[in-house]
Design an enzyme around this catalytic site. Structure first.
Site, short mmCIF file in Angstrom:
data_model
loop_
_atom_site.label_atom_id
_atom_site.label_comp_id
_atom_site.label_asym_id
_atom_site.label_seq_id
_atom_site.Cartn_x
_atom_site.Cartn_y
_atom_site.Cartn_z
N TRP A 135 0.62 -1.32 0.00
CA TRP A 135 -0.09 0.21 -0.56
C TRP A 135 1.06 1.57 -0.02
O TRP A 135 0.72 1.80 -0.42
CB TRP A 135 -0.92 -0.02 2.03
CG TRP A 135 -2.13 1.15 1.03
CD1 TRP A 135 -2.32 1.65 2.47
CD2 TRP A 135 -2.33 1.73 -0.14
NE1 TRP A 135 -3.56 2.05 2.00
CE2 TRP A 135 -3.60 2.78 0.86
CE3 TRP A 135 -2.68 1.58 -0.98
CZ2 TRP A 135 -3.84 3.11 0.33
CZ3 TRP A 135 -3.49 1.62 -1.81
CH2 TRP A 135 -3.98 3.14 -1.59
N TYR B 201 5.97 -7.29 -3.39
CA TYR B 201 4.76 -7.01 -3.13
C TYR B 201 3.87 -6.25 -4.38
O TYR B 201 2.35 -6.74 -4.62
CB TYR B 201 3.97 -5.85 -2.38
CG TYR B 201 4.78 -6.35 -1.07
CD1 TYR B 201 4.25 -6.79 0.15
CD2 TYR B 201 5.67 -5.70 -0.39
CE1 TYR B 201 3.96 -7.30 1.49
CE2 TYR B 201 6.26 -6.20 1.12
CZ TYR B 201 6.05 -6.95 1.58
OH TYR B 201 6.11 -7.54 2.43
N SER C 229 -9.77 0.71 -1.38
CA SER C 229 -8.11 0.54 -2.06
C SER C 229 -8.04 -0.09 -2.31
O SER C 229 -7.44 -1.50 -0.86
CB SER C 229 -8.28 1.40 -1.78
OG SER C 229 -7.70 1.57 -0.73
N LYS D 219 -14.46 -3.94 8.85
CA LYS D 219 -14.36 -4.28 7.27
C LYS D 219 -13.63 -5.78 7.44
O LYS D 219 -13.69 -6.80 6.90
CB LYS D 219 -14.17 -2.92 6.38
CG LYS D 219 -12.47 -2.49 6.43
CD LYS D 219 -11.84 -3.44 5.34
CE LYS D 219 -10.48 -2.57 5.24
NZ LYS D 219 -9.82 -2.92 4.24
N ASP E 195 -16.19 0.61 1.75
CA ASP E 195 -14.85 -0.33 2.68
C ASP E 195 -15.05 -1.90 2.39
O ASP E 195 -14.29 -2.85 1.97
CB ASP E 195 -13.49 0.51 3.76
CG ASP E 195 -11.44 -0.03 3.26
OD1 ASP E 195 -12.07 -0.74 2.15
OD2 ASP E 195 -11.27 0.83 4.33
N SER F 17 -9.17 -8.68 -2.28
CA SER F 17 -9.15 -9.25 -0.57
C SER F 17 -8.00 -9.76 0.05
O SER F 17 -8.79 -11.23 -0.11
CB SER F 17 -9.98 -9.40 0.00
OG SER F 17 -10.69 -9.10 0.96
N GLU G 42 -4.79 -8.02 7.82
CA GLU G 42 -4.98 -7.12 9.08
C GLU G 42 -6.11 -7.79 10.28
O GLU G 42 -5.87 -7.37 11.38
CB GLU G 42 -5.39 -5.83 8.81
CG GLU G 42 -3.79 -5.12 9.28
CD GLU G 42 -3.03 -4.75 9.73
OE1 GLU G 42 -2.50 -4.70 10.88
OE2 GLU G 42 -2.02 -3.68 9.67
#
Length: 337
Positions: free
Chosen positions: A11, A47, A144, A197, A250, A260, A287
Site C-alpha cells: 500500500w 509486493y 482500495s 471491515k 470499504d 482481498s 489485518e
C-alpha cells in the site's frame, strides 16, 4: 510538494507510485537489501510485481532522519503493530516542527502482553494521542486495493483528521485524475470502518467458501455494516460516516473483491486450511486476523453487540469449528432490524 512514505509494503509503495508523477516522492524501506533490489529492478517485485516505478520515484533506506527533515508530508505505510513506534520516532525527529503526518494502518492496536486487566486495543488516533499528541496527524483510508492504485485505476479515498492542514495536505498530495480524495473530520469513524471491515471480510470469505449463496453474503455484509456502525457510534463517531467510502464502500470492496487478503483467509478456512497455513500462504499481512480479537474486546467493554465479529473470533481462535459457524449465526433469537 516533497512526500516521504515510510514503509515499502504494497500500500505504501502503491501510493508513492501514484503520487510520483506530480510530486517529489521518496519511498523509504527499513530493509536496505529490499531497497537496493527495488531500485535495481525498478519495481517492488515482492509486493507489486510487474508494475514498474514511475521515473520520479526515489527509493531510500538507512537513516530516515534527513528525509524527515526535508519532507512537506510524511506518510506511515506500516502495519498497525508498528504505528506506535513510527509516531514516536516522528515526534522526536520533528522537534516541534509542524509537518502533516498520516498513517495508512487499519485496525486496532493489539493489547501488549502484561497489560493491566481491562486494557483494550486502541485506534490509530488514540495511539497518536498517547505518544505524539502534538503532531498534526490523520489517516488515509477507504476502498482500495494496492495493485489497482499502482496501476492508476480509478479509486476514491478519505483523508480524515481533526486538523484541516493534514486533510488539505493529503488532498494536495494524492488527489488527481485517477485518485479522488475526500476530506473528513471524523477520524474515529473512518478508522472504525477500516478496522471492522477486515474482520467482516473474513466472515464473508467463509460464507463464499462454503457456497452458502448470494443471499447469505448480502445478509452478512448488511448486518456487518450495522455492527460496524454500532461500535463506531459508541466510540463517538458520526453515523453518516459509515454510509460513505470508509464504511460501506470499504466493507463491500474487502468482503467481495478477489484481491482481498482478509476474504481470502475466510475462503481458505472454508477449505479446511488451518489459520496458520492460511496466513502463511498469503505472503502479506491480513489485518483482520490480528485485529479481530481487539475489535471484539473493545465492543464488549462498551456493551456493543457484534455477533458476526464474535463468531469470527471464535473461528479464528479454534473454539468453534467451521461447520458450526452458520448455525451459531442463524440460530440466534429473532429480533427487530
Amino acid at each position: 510538494m516533497k512526500i516521504l512514505v515510510i514503509g515499502a509494503g504494497a500500500w505504501g509503495t502503491a501510493l508513492a507510485m501514484n503520487a510520483a508523477s506530480r510530486h517529489t516522492v521518496q519511498l523509504w524501506a527499513r530493509d536496505g537489501a529490499q531497497a537496493a533490489q527495488m531500485q535495481a529492478a525498478g519495481e517492488n517485485t515482492r509486493y507489486l510485481p510487474g508494475i514498474p516505478f514511475p521515473a520520479g520515484l526515489q527509493v531510500a533506506s538507512g537513516d530516515v532522519q534527513p528525509l524527515v527533515a526535508g519532507a512537506d508530508l510524511i506518510v506511515l505505510g506500516t502495519p498497525m503493530a508498528a504505528l506506535r513506534s513510527g509516531l514516536a520516532m516522528l515526534h522526536g525527529s520533528l522537534q516541534g516542527r509542524q509537518v502533516p503526518v498520516a498513517w495508512l494502518s487499519k485496525g486496532f492496536e493489539a493489547v501488549p502482553e502484561g497489560a493491566p486487566a481491562g486494557s483494550h486495543g486502541l485506534l490509530g488516533n488514540e495511539v497518536c494521542a498517547q505518544v505524539a499528541a502534538q503532531l498534526h496527524a490523520g489517516v488515509l483510508s477507504g476502498p482500495s486495493f494496492a495493485q489497482e492504485v499502482a496501476r492508476h485505476q480509478p479509486t476514491a479515498l478519505v483523508a480524515a483528521s481533526e486538523h484541516a492542514d493534514v486533510r488539505d495536505a493529503l488532498v494536495t498530495a494524492f488527489h488527481g485524475n485517477n485518485l479522488r480524495v475526500y476530506a473528513n473530520d471524523d477520524i474515529t469513524g473512518v478508522e472504525v470502518g477500516g478496522a471492522v471491515k477486515n474482520v467482516l471480510a473474513i466472515a464473508t470469505g467463509l460464507c463464499d467458501g462454503l457456497n452458502l449463496g448470494l443471499n447469505a453474503r448480502a445478509a452478512l455484509v448488511t448486518r456487518g455494516l450495522a455492527e460496524m456502525t454500532r461500535l463506531g457510534v459508541a466510540l463517538g463517531a458520526q453515523h453518516d460516516t459509515f454510509m460513505g467510502l470508509s464504511g460501506l464502500g470499504d466493507l463491500v470492496l474487502t468482503a467481495t473483491g478477489d484481491l482481498s487478503r482478509n476474504r481470502k483467509i475466510g475462503l481458505l478456512l472454508a477449505q479446511g486450511k488451518s489459520l496458520h497455513d492460511a496466513v502463511q500462504s498469503l505472503g502479506h499481512v491480513a489485518e483482520g486476523v490480528y485485529s479481530a480479537r481487539t475489535v471484539l474486546q473493545r465492543a464488549q467493554k462498551l456493551g456493543v453487540e457484534m455477533p458476526i465479529t464474535e463468531t469470527t473470533v471464535a473461528l479464528l481462535d479454534g473454539s468453534m469449528p467451521v461447520r458450526d459457524v452458520v448455525q451459531a449465526l442463524m440460530g440466534r433469537e429473532p429480533r427487530a432490524e
